[in-house]
Scaffold this active site. Structure first.
Site, PDB file in Angstrom:
ATOM      1  N   HIS A 129       1.033  -1.002  -0.321  1.00  0.00           N
ATOM      2  CA  HIS A 129      -0.140   0.152   0.504  1.00  0.00           C
ATOM      3  C   HIS A 129       1.004   1.372   0.026  1.00  0.00           C
ATOM      4  O   HIS A 129       1.687   1.413   0.868  1.00  0.00           O
ATOM      5  CB  HIS A 129      -0.836  -0.230   1.422  1.00  0.00           C
ATOM      6  CG  HIS A 129      -1.922   1.015   1.518  1.00  0.00           C
ATOM      7  ND1 HIS A 129      -1.730   2.293   1.796  1.00  0.00           N
ATOM      8  CD2 HIS A 129      -3.811   0.765   1.732  1.00  0.00           C
ATOM      9  CE1 HIS A 129      -3.053   3.135   1.709  1.00  0.00           C
ATOM     10  NE2 HIS A 129      -3.560   1.576   1.457  1.00  0.00           N
TER      11      HIS A 129
ATOM     12  N   ASP B   7       2.310  -4.762   8.473  1.00  0.00           N
ATOM     13  CA  ASP B   7       1.590  -3.890   7.999  1.00  0.00           C
ATOM     14  C   ASP B   7       0.095  -4.773   7.813  1.00  0.00           C
ATOM     15  O   ASP B   7       0.233  -5.686   7.110  1.00  0.00           O
ATOM     16  CB  ASP B   7       1.452  -3.343   6.812  1.00  0.00           C
ATOM     17  CG  ASP B   7      -0.103  -2.417   5.808  1.00  0.00           C
ATOM     18  OD1 ASP B   7      -1.215  -3.000   6.614  1.00  0.00           O
ATOM     19  OD2 ASP B   7      -0.121  -1.796   5.052  1.00  0.00           O
TER      20      ASP B   7
ATOM     21  N   GLN C   8      -4.735  -5.852   6.751  1.00  0.00           N
ATOM     22  CA  GLN C   8      -5.925  -7.037   5.985  1.00  0.00           C
ATOM     23  C   GLN C   8      -5.843  -8.104   6.674  1.00  0.00           C
ATOM     24  O   GLN C   8      -6.682  -9.419   5.763  1.00  0.00           O
ATOM     25  CB  GLN C   8      -5.628  -6.853   4.558  1.00  0.00           C
ATOM     26  CG  GLN C   8      -5.410  -5.388   3.978  1.00  0.00           C
ATOM     27  CD  GLN C   8      -6.815  -5.093   3.645  1.00  0.00           C
ATOM     28  OE1 GLN C   8      -8.072  -5.794   3.621  1.00  0.00           O
ATOM     29  NE2 GLN C   8      -7.099  -3.893   3.137  1.00  0.00           N
TER      30      GLN C   8
ATOM     31  N   LYS D 269     -11.820  -1.015   9.574  1.00  0.00           N
ATOM     32  CA  LYS D 269     -11.302  -2.417   8.762  1.00  0.00           C
ATOM     33  C   LYS D 269     -11.713  -4.248   9.440  1.00  0.00           C
ATOM     34  O   LYS D 269     -11.337  -4.705   8.991  1.00  0.00           O
ATOM     35  CB  LYS D 269     -10.076  -2.844   8.024  1.00  0.00           C
ATOM     36  CG  LYS D 269      -9.681  -1.711   7.308  1.00  0.00           C
ATOM     37  CD  LYS D 269      -7.602  -2.394   6.824  1.00  0.00           C
ATOM     38  CE  LYS D 269      -7.917  -0.910   6.057  1.00  0.00           C
ATOM     39  NZ  LYS D 269      -8.641  -0.794   4.397  1.00  0.00           N
TER      40      LYS D 269
ATOM     41  N   CYS E  42      -4.008   2.227  -3.574  1.00  0.00           N
ATOM     42  CA  CYS E  42      -3.371   2.814  -2.879  1.00  0.00           C
ATOM     43  C   CYS E  42      -2.192   2.228  -2.724  1.00  0.00           C
ATOM     44  O   CYS E  42      -1.566   1.729  -2.030  1.00  0.00           O
ATOM     45  CB  CYS E  42      -4.241   3.348  -1.672  1.00  0.00           C
ATOM     46  SG  CYS E  42      -5.274   4.327  -1.091  1.00  0.00           S
TER      47      CYS E  42
END
Length: 421
Positions: free
Chosen positions: A135, A212, A215, A238, A378
């Site tokens: 991202h 990260d 997700q 999220k 993104c």
């Protein structure tokens, strides 16, 4: 995902999609006269009534500032705010609750590490290693820091299906690598990266690894200790929570040694006219009045997911993604980005249509009540690497069903019929 990268977290509530859907008021909406089919969960998830109620309850019953008052409301607000931190720590199996730092979102968490630990430890000639599927929030901070320090950003390669060349990673990560910053699950390709292996490669050369997990934490069991991560970050919105609040988890010794990111408010222990001293963790990184209400709501979101059990959430999404992949791949004019094997990916399917622009497809599906994402997501360099400037993306969560997948795939076929007239 291997067992070494999974936590437990199985709760007591049965995973029944119909009862889950009943908790989400927005799913009753009609869009353009059609029942809403919400397939944009990688961007943000919908909120259950329990999370929404937690916000209302806070403002109606508890609203006060934290850590600074001896009156009842302030004590209750402080207790709830800190209880949410404890819930998050347990959710990701953090060794200490003080390692959980509240931020605004994943992007701020990534920037915080770049502006503190990396700023202090990166020198000219060093390198930062990231993947080619990151991202923008996990590319640009490192680019800017590298420009400033005279360092280098290196990229781990992946094959045509979006699977990292882990055998070749050893040629990228070397003795001048200071940090490896990698997505756990790609928001475009759906690829689940081998974080524990990347952590091993990083640690072998004395580097750190930052994950990260925007997700992954919402969708699968994530255990920071099993991953052997040094930093990990994600966003509440999220994972059923509110917008405007996120988490940075870091190893206590690293956070303790890092300088503050911002100044003022509760991050200060003592101030004189000449200097100042900083508060203990985690408050050293939480300047000013924090996002108290959304911390309460994040705690409620963690409660909801914990009751379902993250193993159950992950199983549901794996089954739904496998079904969706089969249906989408049956379409003649569609190319799916990322691994073709559903076992290698999470609940994200990005695709390109041979003749219909993603924005046209997204608009046509919206007329049928179906919400998907279109654009570069993104991750502009990644999408452009496939020879296009945009892709369509459907992404799934706990409340999605096979019938909604059918509606989505039928919607693509109907759109094809419209454009072929």
């Amino acid at each position: 995902m291997s067992n070494s990268e999974s936590g437990s977290g199985v709760g007591s509530r049965a995973f029944d999609v119909d009862s889950i859907r009943a908790d989400f008021p927005i799913l009753n909406r009609k869009i353009n006269g059609q029942q809403l089919v919400y397939l944009d969960n990688a961007a943000t998830t919908q909120k259950p009534a329990q999370v929404i109620k937690s916000l209302t309850d806070y403002y109606e019953q508890t609203n006060a500032n934290v850590h600074r008052g001896v009156h009842t409301l302030s004590i209750e607000a402080t207790d709830g705010y800190e209880l949410a931190r404890t819930k998050v720590a347990k959710f990701i199996n953090a060794p200490r609750r003080e390692e959980v730092i509240w931020t605004r979102n994943t992007s701020e968490s990534l920037n915080l590490v770049a502006a503190t630990w990396a700023e202090a430890n990166l020198s000219e000639g060093d390198n930062i290693v990231i993947t080619m599927m990151e991202h923008h929030s996990n590319i640009v901070p490192w680019q800017q820091l590298a420009f400033k320090k005279g360092a280098e950003v290196r990229y781990l390669q992946h094959d045509d299906e979006g699977v990292i060349d882990i055998d070749g990673a050893g040629g990228v990560i070397d003795s001048r690598t200071k940090i490896v910053a990698a997505t756990h699950m790609s928001n475009v390709l759906g690829t689940i990266n081998p974080i524990a292996k990347l952590a091993e490669l990083a640690h072998d050369v004395g580097a750190l690894i930052l994950v990260d997990a925007a997700q992954s934490v919402p969708h699968m069991p994530v255990d920071v200790q099993a991953l052997d991560a040094d930093f990990l970050c994600f966003s509440a919105h999220k994972m059923l929570g509110p917008t405007g609040i996120g988490v940075l988890w870091g190893r206590y010794d690293l956070l303790e040694a890092m300088p503050p990111y911002m100044f003022g408010g509760d991050m200060i222990l003592e101030v004189t006219y000449e200097d100042a001293n900083w508060n203990d963790l985690p408050y050293k990184f939480e300047a000013g009045t924090p996002n108290i209400a959304d911390a309460f709501a994040t705690g409620a979101a963690v409660d909801y997911l914990s009751a379902l059990g993250m193993e159950n959430v992950w199983k549901h999404e794996q089954e739904l993604t496998a079904y969706a992949m089969e249906q989408v791949l049956s379409l003649d004019n569609v190319k799916v980005l990322g691994p073709q094997d559903p076992a290698l990916r999470g609940g994200v399917i990005s695709f390109i249509h041979d003749t219909i622009h993603p924005h046209d497809l997204g608009t046509a599906l919206d007329q049928q009540g179906i919400a998907i994402r279109t654009g570069h997501h993104c991750a502009m360099p990644l999408v452009r690497s496939y020879g296009v400037v945009a892709a369509a993306r459907a992404s799934f969560y706990i409340y999605n069903t096979k019938s909604e997948v059918d509606a989505f795939v039928n919607g693509i076929s109907e759109t094809e019929g419209y454009f072929s007239r």
